[in-house]
Every structure is written in structure tokens, then in C-alpha cells.
Design a protein around this motif. Structure first.
Motif, PDB file in Angstrom:
ATOM      1  N   ARG A 240       0.954  -0.900  -0.144  1.00 39.85           N
ATOM      2  CA  ARG A 240      -0.108   0.230   0.087  1.00 39.85           C
ATOM      3  C   ARG A 240       0.953   1.704  -0.013  1.00 39.85           C
ATOM      4  NH1 ARG A 240       0.513  -3.036   4.754  1.00 39.85           N
ATOM      5  NH2 ARG A 240       1.537  -1.779   6.373  1.00 39.85           N
TER       6      ARG A 240
ATOM      7  N   LEU B 183      -8.617   6.647  -9.881  1.00 36.85           N
ATOM      8  CA  LEU B 183      -7.985   5.793 -10.202  1.00 36.85           C
ATOM      9  C   LEU B 183      -9.266   4.962 -10.652  1.00 36.85           C
ATOM     10  CD1 LEU B 183      -7.383   5.030  -5.997  1.00 36.85           C
ATOM     11  CD2 LEU B 183      -5.710   6.156  -7.429  1.00 36.85           C
TER      12      LEU B 183
ATOM     13  N   CYS C  99      -9.164   1.380 -11.427  1.00 36.18           N
ATOM     14  CA  CYS C  99      -8.785  -0.334 -10.917  1.00 36.18           C
ATOM     15  C   CYS C  99      -8.902  -1.401 -12.600  1.00 36.18           C
ATOM     16  CB  CYS C  99      -9.371  -0.967  -9.964  1.00 36.18           C
ATOM     17  SG  CYS C  99      -9.880   0.435  -8.727  1.00 36.18           S
TER      18      CYS C  99
ATOM     19  N   TYR D  37      -9.357   1.024  -1.245  1.00 34.67           N
ATOM     20  CA  TYR D  37      -9.392   2.179  -1.212  1.00 34.67           C
ATOM     21  C   TYR D  37      -9.623   3.233   0.344  1.00 34.67           C
ATOM     22  CZ  TYR D  37     -10.122   6.951  -1.439  1.00 34.67           C
ATOM     23  OH  TYR D  37     -10.934   9.143  -1.358  1.00 34.67           O
TER      24      TYR D  37
ATOM     25  N   GLU E 174     -10.190   6.633   2.895  1.00 35.99           N
ATOM     26  CA  GLU E 174     -10.065   8.054   2.903  1.00 35.99           C
ATOM     27  C   GLU E 174      -9.804   8.365   4.691  1.00 35.99           C
ATOM     28  OE1 GLU E 174     -13.403   9.969   1.374  1.00 35.99           O
ATOM     29  OE2 GLU E 174     -12.998  10.146  -0.628  1.00 35.99           O
TER      30      GLU E 174
ATOM     31  N   VAL F 187     -12.306   5.637  -8.313  1.00 37.21           N
ATOM     32  CA  VAL F 187     -12.159   6.023  -7.703  1.00 37.21           C
ATOM     33  C   VAL F 187     -11.739   7.756  -7.677  1.00 37.21           C
ATOM     34  CG1 VAL F 187     -11.590   6.184  -4.620  1.00 37.21           C
ATOM     35  CG2 VAL F 187     -12.072   4.195  -6.112  1.00 37.21           C
TER      36      VAL F 187
ATOM     37  N   ILE G 230     -11.407  11.022  -6.387  1.00 38.75           N
ATOM     38  CA  ILE G 230     -10.974  11.114  -4.789  1.00 38.75           C
ATOM     39  C   ILE G 230     -10.399  13.211  -5.208  1.00 38.75           C
ATOM     40  CG2 ILE G 230      -8.897  11.391  -3.679  1.00 38.75           C
ATOM     41  CD1 ILE G 230      -7.896   8.750  -5.037  1.00 38.75           C
TER      42      ILE G 230
ATOM     43  N   HIS H 146      -5.763   9.985   1.992  1.00 43.41           N
ATOM     44  CA  HIS H 146      -6.408   8.855   1.538  1.00 43.41           C
ATOM     45  C   HIS H 146      -5.204   8.237   1.408  1.00 43.41           C
ATOM     46  CE1 HIS H 146      -5.483  10.660  -2.329  1.00 43.41           C
ATOM     47  NE2 HIS H 146      -5.799   9.316  -2.948  1.00 43.41           N
ATOM     48  N   TRP H 147      -5.679   6.310   1.348  1.00 40.28           N
ATOM     49  CA  TRP H 147      -4.543   5.399   0.480  1.00 40.28           C
ATOM     50  C   TRP H 147      -5.184   4.490  -0.152  1.00 40.28           C
ATOM     51  CZ3 TRP H 147      -4.688   0.638   1.633  1.00 40.28           C
ATOM     52  CH2 TRP H 147      -5.731  -0.127   2.736  1.00 40.28           C
ATOM     53  N   HIS H 148      -3.798   3.689  -0.711  1.00 34.24           N
ATOM     54  CA  HIS H 148      -5.014   2.837  -1.613  1.00 34.24           C
ATOM     55  C   HIS H 148      -3.713   1.739  -2.337  1.00 34.24           C
ATOM     56  CE1 HIS H 148      -3.243   5.211  -5.214  1.00 34.24           C
ATOM     57  NE2 HIS H 148      -3.825   6.670  -4.478  1.00 34.24           N
TER      58      HIS H 148
END
Length: 138
Positions: free
Chosen positions: A48, A60, A62, A69, A71, A85, A87, A93-95
Motif C-alpha cells: 500500500r 483511480l 482499477c 481505498y 479516506e 474512484v 478523490i 487517503h491511501w490505496h
């Protein structure tokens, strides 16, 4: 077995990731012509990126595997092929990939004239396990 990747595997990311990720800049837009960057990212299982935000937002697309994902202060969203996604700007956030699956997305960073990503702290193992349902068999 034929290669299932749409784009060639990029270079391994050296910062801002826990685990191995490979980034292929498809549209680096160094000239600023498009005011946008486009990149293909392959996350190995359990990988990640760190918490971060984008001043111009991020999209994003996918394309393969299972990912997540999240937030800041929100529940994580499970991602799979075909998910999109959106954003908003400045949202932390992270993914990344699920613990037991690789994950690939095309990232789009619009409005790059506003600046690049702001990288924050790594996603802790505890945050990752909670987001992915406690599944920790990486």
C-alpha cells in the motif's frame, strides 16, 4: 501463458510505499501541456502507499486484482477490476493491494499545475489490517 498486463511493468517505487509497487508513467506531462499525469501502478499483495493527498485531486481506474481505498477517518472501500474512484482535492487517503491479491490501477492526477502529491505518514500495519478486515496473511 500470455502477459495479462495492459502496459509494461514500470520501475519499482523506492519511497512512499510499504511493500513492492511498480510505477509506469504513461503521461508524465513534464511540459504541462495536459495539466495531468497518467500512470499505471502494480501493487504486490499486501503493498500500500502512504497516506497522501493531491492538490488537484486524483482518479483511480482499477484494472486488475483486489485492492482497497481509504479516506482519513472513513471506512475502507474494497476495489476490483472496473471500479472507479474519484478523490477530491486535498483529501487524505491511501490505496493498495489486498493481503492476498495483487492490485493494478491507472492513476490520473489532474490539475498538476496546483502541485504534486503531499506524502504523509505510512499506513500502519494495524490500520491496514483493520481496513482489510483483519486479514493479515501477507
Amino acid at each position: 501463458m500470455p502477459n495479462k498486463e495492459v502496459f509494461p511493468k514500470g520501475s519499482q517505487a523506492v519511497a512512499n510505499f510499504t511493500g513492492a509497487a511498480f510505477v509506469n508513467m504513461l503521461v508524465p506531462d513534464g511540459s504541462g501541456t495536459y495539466n495531468c499525469q497518467v500512470y499505471d501502478v502494480i501493487f504486490e499483495p499486501g503493498c500500500r502507499n502512504d497516506w497522501h493527498s493531491h492538490p488537484g485531486g486524483q482518479i483511480l481506474l482499477c484494472t486488475d486484482g483486489i485492492g482497497y481505498y481509504q479516506e482519513k477517518d472513513q471506512p475502507a472501500r474494497r476495489l476490483q477490476r472496473g471500479d472507479v474512484v474519484e478523490i477530491p482535492p486535498q483529501v487524505e487517503h491511501w490505496h493498495g493491494a489486498a493481503p492476498d491479491s495483487s492490485f493494478t490501477h491507472i492513476g490520473i492526477s489532474p490539475n498538476t499545475r496546483k502541485g504534486g502529491a503531499t506524502w504523509l505518514l505510512p499506513v500502519t500495519d494495524e490500520e491496514y489490517q483493520q481496513a482489510t478486515g483483519g486479514n493479515n496473511h501477507v
